[in-house]
Design a protein around this motif. Structure first.
Motif, PDB file in Angstrom:
ATOM      1  N   ASP A 172       0.879  -1.149   0.000  1.00 42.09           N
ATOM      2  CA  ASP A 172       0.000   0.000   0.000  1.00 42.09           C
ATOM      3  C   ASP A 172       0.920   1.203   0.000  1.00 42.09           C
ATOM      4  O   ASP A 172       1.792   1.344   0.854  1.00 42.09           O
ATOM      5  CB  ASP A 172      -0.913  -0.055   1.214  1.00 42.09           C
ATOM      6  CG  ASP A 172      -1.789  -1.305   1.125  1.00 42.09           C
ATOM      7  OD1 ASP A 172      -2.414  -1.517   0.073  1.00 42.09           O
ATOM      8  OD2 ASP A 172      -1.800  -2.083   2.097  1.00 42.09           O
TER       9      ASP A 172
ATOM     10  N   ILE B  17      -5.883 -18.477 -16.244  1.00 41.31           N
ATOM     11  CA  ILE B  17      -6.398 -17.758 -15.081  1.00 41.31           C
ATOM     12  C   ILE B  17      -7.681 -17.012 -15.457  1.00 41.31           C
ATOM     13  O   ILE B  17      -7.975 -16.827 -16.640  1.00 41.31           O
ATOM     14  CB  ILE B  17      -5.389 -16.748 -14.495  1.00 41.31           C
ATOM     15  CG1 ILE B  17      -5.002 -15.685 -15.539  1.00 41.31           C
ATOM     16  CG2 ILE B  17      -4.159 -17.453 -13.962  1.00 41.31           C
ATOM     17  CD1 ILE B  17      -4.218 -14.527 -14.955  1.00 41.31           C
ATOM     18  N   ALA B  18      -8.423 -16.622 -14.451  1.00 42.13           N
ATOM     19  CA  ALA B  18      -9.642 -15.851 -14.675  1.00 42.13           C
ATOM     20  C   ALA B  18      -9.736 -14.752 -13.630  1.00 42.13           C
ATOM     21  O   ALA B  18      -9.231 -14.900 -12.516  1.00 42.13           O
ATOM     22  CB  ALA B  18     -10.863 -16.757 -14.582  1.00 42.13           C
ATOM     23  N   VAL B  19     -10.368 -13.664 -14.027  1.00 41.94           N
ATOM     24  CA  VAL B  19     -10.618 -12.582 -13.076  1.00 41.94           C
ATOM     25  C   VAL B  19     -11.853 -12.935 -12.273  1.00 41.94           C
ATOM     26  O   VAL B  19     -12.871 -13.327 -12.845  1.00 41.94           O
ATOM     27  CB  VAL B  19     -10.807 -11.253 -13.829  1.00 41.94           C
ATOM     28  CG1 VAL B  19     -11.304 -10.169 -12.884  1.00 41.94           C
ATOM     29  CG2 VAL B  19      -9.500 -10.835 -14.492  1.00 41.94           C
ATOM     30  N   THR B  20     -11.766 -12.822 -10.951  1.00 41.33           N
ATOM     31  CA  THR B  20     -12.887 -13.228 -10.105  1.00 41.33           C
ATOM     32  C   THR B  20     -13.633 -12.044  -9.507  1.00 41.33           C
ATOM     33  O   THR B  20     -14.539 -12.218  -8.717  1.00 41.33           O
ATOM     34  CB  THR B  20     -12.407 -14.118  -8.942  1.00 41.33           C
ATOM     35  OG1 THR B  20     -11.422 -13.383  -8.207  1.00 41.33           O
ATOM     36  CG2 THR B  20     -11.801 -15.402  -9.453  1.00 41.33           C
ATOM     37  N   VAL B  21     -13.222 -10.833  -9.855  1.00 38.89           N
ATOM     38  CA  VAL B  21     -13.895  -9.651  -9.315  1.00 38.89           C
ATOM     39  C   VAL B  21     -14.575  -8.919 -10.452  1.00 38.89           C
ATOM     40  O   VAL B  21     -14.115  -8.946 -11.596  1.00 38.89           O
ATOM     41  CB  VAL B  21     -12.907  -8.696  -8.608  1.00 38.89           C
ATOM     42  CG1 VAL B  21     -12.423  -9.316  -7.320  1.00 38.89           C
ATOM     43  CG2 VAL B  21     -11.754  -8.325  -9.512  1.00 38.89           C
TER      44      VAL B  21
ATOM     45  N   ASN C  17     -13.037  -2.985  -9.625  1.00 34.87           N
ATOM     46  CA  ASN C  17     -11.895  -2.652  -8.789  1.00 34.87           C
ATOM     47  C   ASN C  17     -12.121  -2.883  -7.298  1.00 34.87           C
ATOM     48  O   ASN C  17     -11.247  -3.348  -6.591  1.00 34.87           O
ATOM     49  CB  ASN C  17     -11.568  -1.180  -9.064  1.00 34.87           C
ATOM     50  CG  ASN C  17     -10.315  -0.758  -8.368  1.00 34.87           C
ATOM     51  OD1 ASN C  17      -9.557  -1.608  -7.920  1.00 34.87           O
ATOM     52  ND2 ASN C  17     -10.101   0.526  -8.290  1.00 34.87           N
ATOM     53  N   ASN C  18     -13.335  -2.577  -6.831  1.00 33.01           N
ATOM     54  CA  ASN C  18     -13.499  -2.567  -5.381  1.00 33.01           C
ATOM     55  C   ASN C  18     -14.225  -3.782  -4.825  1.00 33.01           C
ATOM     56  O   ASN C  18     -14.462  -3.883  -3.637  1.00 33.01           O
ATOM     57  CB  ASN C  18     -14.210  -1.281  -4.957  1.00 33.01           C
ATOM     58  CG  ASN C  18     -13.326  -0.087  -5.258  1.00 33.01           C
ATOM     59  OD1 ASN C  18     -12.147  -0.114  -4.935  1.00 33.01           O
ATOM     60  ND2 ASN C  18     -13.880   0.916  -5.909  1.00 33.01           N
ATOM     61  N   ASP C  19     -14.587  -4.699  -5.712  1.00 30.37           N
ATOM     62  CA  ASP C  19     -15.210  -5.929  -5.233  1.00 30.37           C
ATOM     63  C   ASP C  19     -14.218  -6.780  -4.452  1.00 30.37           C
ATOM     64  O   ASP C  19     -13.019  -6.715  -4.655  1.00 30.37           O
ATOM     65  CB  ASP C  19     -15.700  -6.757  -6.423  1.00 30.37           C
ATOM     66  CG  ASP C  19     -17.103  -6.348  -6.822  1.00 30.37           C
ATOM     67  OD1 ASP C  19     -17.562  -5.321  -6.307  1.00 30.37           O
ATOM     68  OD2 ASP C  19     -17.705  -7.040  -7.652  1.00 30.37           O
ATOM     69  N   ALA C  20     -14.766  -7.609  -3.592  1.00 27.37           N
ATOM     70  CA  ALA C  20     -13.876  -8.504  -2.851  1.00 27.37           C
ATOM     71  C   ALA C  20     -13.755  -9.835  -3.584  1.00 27.37           C
ATOM     72  O   ALA C  20     -14.424 -10.087  -4.555  1.00 27.37           O
ATOM     73  CB  ALA C  20     -14.420  -8.724  -1.453  1.00 27.37           C
TER      74      ALA C  20
END
Lengths: 590, 590
Positions: free
Chosen positions: B220, B580-584, B587-590
């Motif tokens: 961060d 691979i796959a995007v699981t969200v 941007n702000n999803d968990a």
């Protein structure tokens, strides 16, 4: 801890007590005395332990290969019969006085007496690199980068770093992607080159930029490719292509002169068309004296379709090589060459041995002679300027297949028959076609930011793109492309025309390179640049067999690292945090 | 294209015709004459266009800011009243003879008369970098890297590249991951530092290594962190910590001397305990004259629990600062300081103004005076060696909170009251505790490969880890840690003991660092190293406000690039190929 490196103990230290540190390269016990070859990165020195110095002798007696030791000793001349003139340290030896073992070594898993598998060498790379040959290559590479940096620096080039975490680049190969955690669902790409950033640095007025920089391509690896490789990246403003070539050529000339004591001389300049005509390759190895001899005109009217077909096809080519002394090749060897060029798409290989040049058509031996008239055979011999004992090897096919197959054959036969001169033959290849056709459309032969040769307008580019030459240049050394570059497009109108020709829509262009297009609107200067492949350059300079031999920690040809076991399975928690999931069960699943 | 850079046209060119290229920095029309400030990376020169040269005057008339032009002109002295002694080119001007517009510019989106937002500056970085201040920073950075490289090279250090695609590193921050296509389901990690590789290079016998290298941390981002940053990475074999510090110190001394004409002198060496005692910080800014004054012994028996509590707690600390001239601080200012140290966990801030030192306890003004006896007040004044007009500021809390809060207060008050000397104050901080306790276990204060100070055995490490000091060293400049390093563990027994203390199981150690543990078995030499933070060093040397100001293309504090719009959404086909796959969803999803 040391007075001097092991490899640098010369007669000037005679009589002195010195401290050395290093590794036991070899231990021999001879006549009650222990001889140790002590090694460090600079070389090897002979150390002798006498039994009358009990303490150090006792320790020396426990030494095994690759123990790391520290010792104090006295330098003395070697006895007459033992002088080794090939070693820097060959006139002296060190009488061991005090000895300390800094670290012991288990028996090493690499066999010094035979070739080890590359897998094993990479797994124990830290041992493999101890071999003087490997150590010296890395030391030489360091000298090369140091020389290049000083040279660029002394010529007003600024060393400026560009990002590694960036956007997908337009070079054409696959990008490595890096999932973003702070912008989940999105990805950075590792750069295939800093192309766009260096152009932006020119727009920013940096004038002269260089960087020795890692680049990344996720390609299917051939023998001589690596997922990450190193580029000497150069860009300049307000320079013509000639000036960029001059700078590069001077850099390379000075590099070879200083580090290898080799004079490269002026680099000849050859157009791409000429290179294809004479060598069937855009990276001709000029050490090989053979050139393509086009003979389509002679064979247009023969009945033998294998020749007449391509000879009459505007997209065909019929060319031959005249191999000096090639008449000695056996039928078996010729069959093997035929098989070899089959890999390049050739359907066969006609040949004609010139047994007696004075006997004209009577003096040749060839399976295809029966299809050819005496006049044609004699014309072929004449055009080849063949001598008795030579052989003519023919390629007849599409233009590309003949270039590829006969080009490869030229290199192989030249190598096999010892026709290749041991020397350095650099050249520039210039005036590439701007575009090449494939799959029914045009593709940029370099990249879409390459400018056409001076004088070509955006309108001409749009109207007749297939005939436009680019202002690009490749530097070739001994058959390897060691670098390439171009003048870039610096005006928006020309860039739009180039995208149009490439079938890249306004929208796609904006999405992919919008920031570059925008930058061209704000007084972008004329600019040009080049990149040298550092790994390949060092490979050539050190005579190494492939680029992995000049990298400290290369990957295997399946892009793995046997040393660290990378890549490896990721922690599921980490993947969750990144917002991605693995969708395959194992390596080979779809 | 040019005779000389714009910024280098001095009187020695007077009377000559020269060619210049550059950008229109400013255009003024005065008395029928057009004045152009022409800019390139080296500076600015004044060009004058007279109306009697119609062609060039007409073109000059169309010039706008940031047009890129080429011109021929004659150098002449400026008229008397116009000489500018602050500019290298201030004595001359160039009479424009011929003028060519190389590229036009749209009005630039950055306002030169006011501060632009960082977002905007990064989006148009290629324009932002044209500002002389920014150009000069990048040029200076190039000088720094060039100097460091030459220095290391001249001192026998080999420049060796280590992999960017590698295995997760043990530095503690998050790794950036790179999915592998040839080993689907597996991931490379980008290195947080080449730590393990440089140690392996020592095992390989390279003896002295350096690299100026990109490192990556997916943290961060605080104000002064970047996802990718640059390190001057150094490792040596057979050197003690003193010798590594000597090499580093000499490098820095020479760097500051050559590039800034500053003599850094010998760096004082301070133990970590001393630094914490005097400054509450392991990176003390020695330009600030104030030191912590411990007073727990004086306040053990007071009834005021705020003081007596921590004074009697072995894990507590009661310390004060004596601020010269601080009695002038208003109640409001003191309230603000109280609030400020609240951010560091302090629950309040006691203070005591010394209005008249000769009046003893009578001469002070303090909300806490009523809780203290005259003797104690006088003891406090005496220990502080306070003068009339000073103020004492107290911290009383846990040891860590007092260090953090009063350490931060020391810097802030010093800055606010102008107590900080304008100078360079480097120092070494050494003898760190090997481990720190948190969450009920011990953690490596540097990294798990750091050796204890000489003389400590593996057994002692196991038996009394909390008291063992590490052979680590940080180099601090003006309150910034600009580098750090350590002697490394080179023997397997010690490394096993360190892992044991850290609660790292044999299995975990093998999995994460097995290759390093294995390497230690094969005659690993004693070795030590250090890394300097190049970005921060250049920031300090140029007086820049943060490291983004000394990077060509930095990321925002949310790790994005407004210029290229990276990171961006990936092509689904590409992700499929990577397995691979995007699981969200966003941007702000968990």
């Amino acid at each position: 801890m040391r007075t001097v490196y092991c490899g640098q103990v010369t007669s000037e230290y005679e009589g002195q007590e010195i401290d050395l540190v290093g590794w036991v390269n070899r231990r021999r016990d001879l006549g009650g005395v222990i001889f140790i070859d002590l090694r460090d990165r600079e070389g090897i020195v002979q150390v002798v332990f006498d039994p009358d110095r009990e303490d150090s002798f006792a320790i020396a007696n426990t030494l095994r290969n690759e123990f790391c030791v520290k010792l104090r000793g006295k330098v003395r001349p070697r006895p007459q019969g033992q002088i080794n003139k090939d070693m820097i340290t060959g006139k002296i030896e060190v009488l061991g006085l005090e000895l300390e073992i800094l670290n012991r070594s288990a028996p090493v898993p690499l066999d010094s007496n035979q070739e080890n598998s590359e897998e094993l060498r990479l797994k124990y790379r830290y041992i493999d690199l101890r071999r003087p040959e490997m150590t010296q290559r890395l030391m030489f590479r360091s000298k090369v980068t140091s020389f290049i940096r000083r040279y660029m620096d002394d010529h007003g080039f600024l060393d400026i770093e560009t990002p590694i975490l960036t956007k997908a680049t337009p070079e054409g190969a696959r990008d490595y992607l890096v999932p973003s955690r702070t912008n989940r669902g999105k990805f950075f790409a590792l750069p295939q080159s800093p192309q766009l950033f260096k152009q932006l640095l020119m727009v920013a007025g940096m004038d002269r930029y260089y960087q020795i920089v890692k680049c990344f391509r996720d390609e299917d690896l051939r023998a001589d490719r690596q997922p990450e490789f190193t580029q000497v990246d150069i860009e300049t403003s307000f320079m013509t292509s000639e000036e960029v070539r001059e700078v590069t050529e001077a850099l390379l000339r000075n590099l070879f002169n200083q580090l290898l004591n080799v004079e490269l001389g002026d680099f000849p300049i050859m157009t791409w068309h000429e290179a294809m005509r004479l060598y069937g390759s855009d990276k001709p190895d000029l050490r090989n004296p053979m050139q393509f001899i086009d003979v389509a005109d002679l064979l247009k009217d023969v009945e033998f379709k294998v020749f007449a077909g391509p000879a009459n096809d505007p997209k065909g080519r019929v060319a031959m090589l005249c191999v000096p002394g090639g008449a000695q090749l056996s039928r078996k060897q010729l069959d093997e060459y035929t098989k070899y060029i089959g890999k390049y798409g050739a359907k066969g290989m006609a040949w004609m041995k010139i047994n007696d040049v004075n006997a004209g058509a009577e003096g040749v031996q060839s399976p295809v002679a029966k299809f050819l008239t005496t006049e044609i055979i004699e014309s072929l011999i004449k055009r080849a300027n063949a001598q008795s004992g030579d052989i003519l090897l023919f390629g007849a096919d599409s233009y590309n297949v003949v270039c590829d197959a006969i080009g490869a054959l030229r290199l192989k036969v030249g190598e096999d028959l010892g026709l290749v001169e041991q020397c350095w033959k650099p050249l520039w290849v210039v005036d590439f076609p701007m575009f090449e056709e494939a799959d029914g459309r045009l593709w940029a032969m370099h990249h879409p930011f390459t400018a056409p040769i001076p004088g070509v307008t955006a309108q001409q580019l749009r109207e007749n793109p297939a005939n436009v030459l680019s202002n690009a240049y490749d530097v070739v050394l001994n058959g390897f492309e060691i670098g390439g570059g171009s003048v870039r497009i610096h005006q928006q109108e020309m860039q739009s025309a180039a995208f149009e020709v490439l079938g890249i829509s306004e929208e796609e262009a904006q999405d992919k390179f919008g920031f570059l297009l925008q930058a061209l609107q704000f007084g972008a200067p004329p600019h040009a640049g080049l990149a040298l492949g550092l790994d390949r350059l060092v490979m050539l300079m050190t005579g190494a067999a492939n680029i992995r031999e000049v990298m400290a920690f290369p990957k295997t040809t399946t892009a793995g690292c046997p040393l660290t076991d990378a890549p490896s399975v990721a922690n599921p928690e980490v993947l969750k945090e990144l917002g991605i999931a693995v969708t395959v069960k194992d390596n080979n699943d779809a």
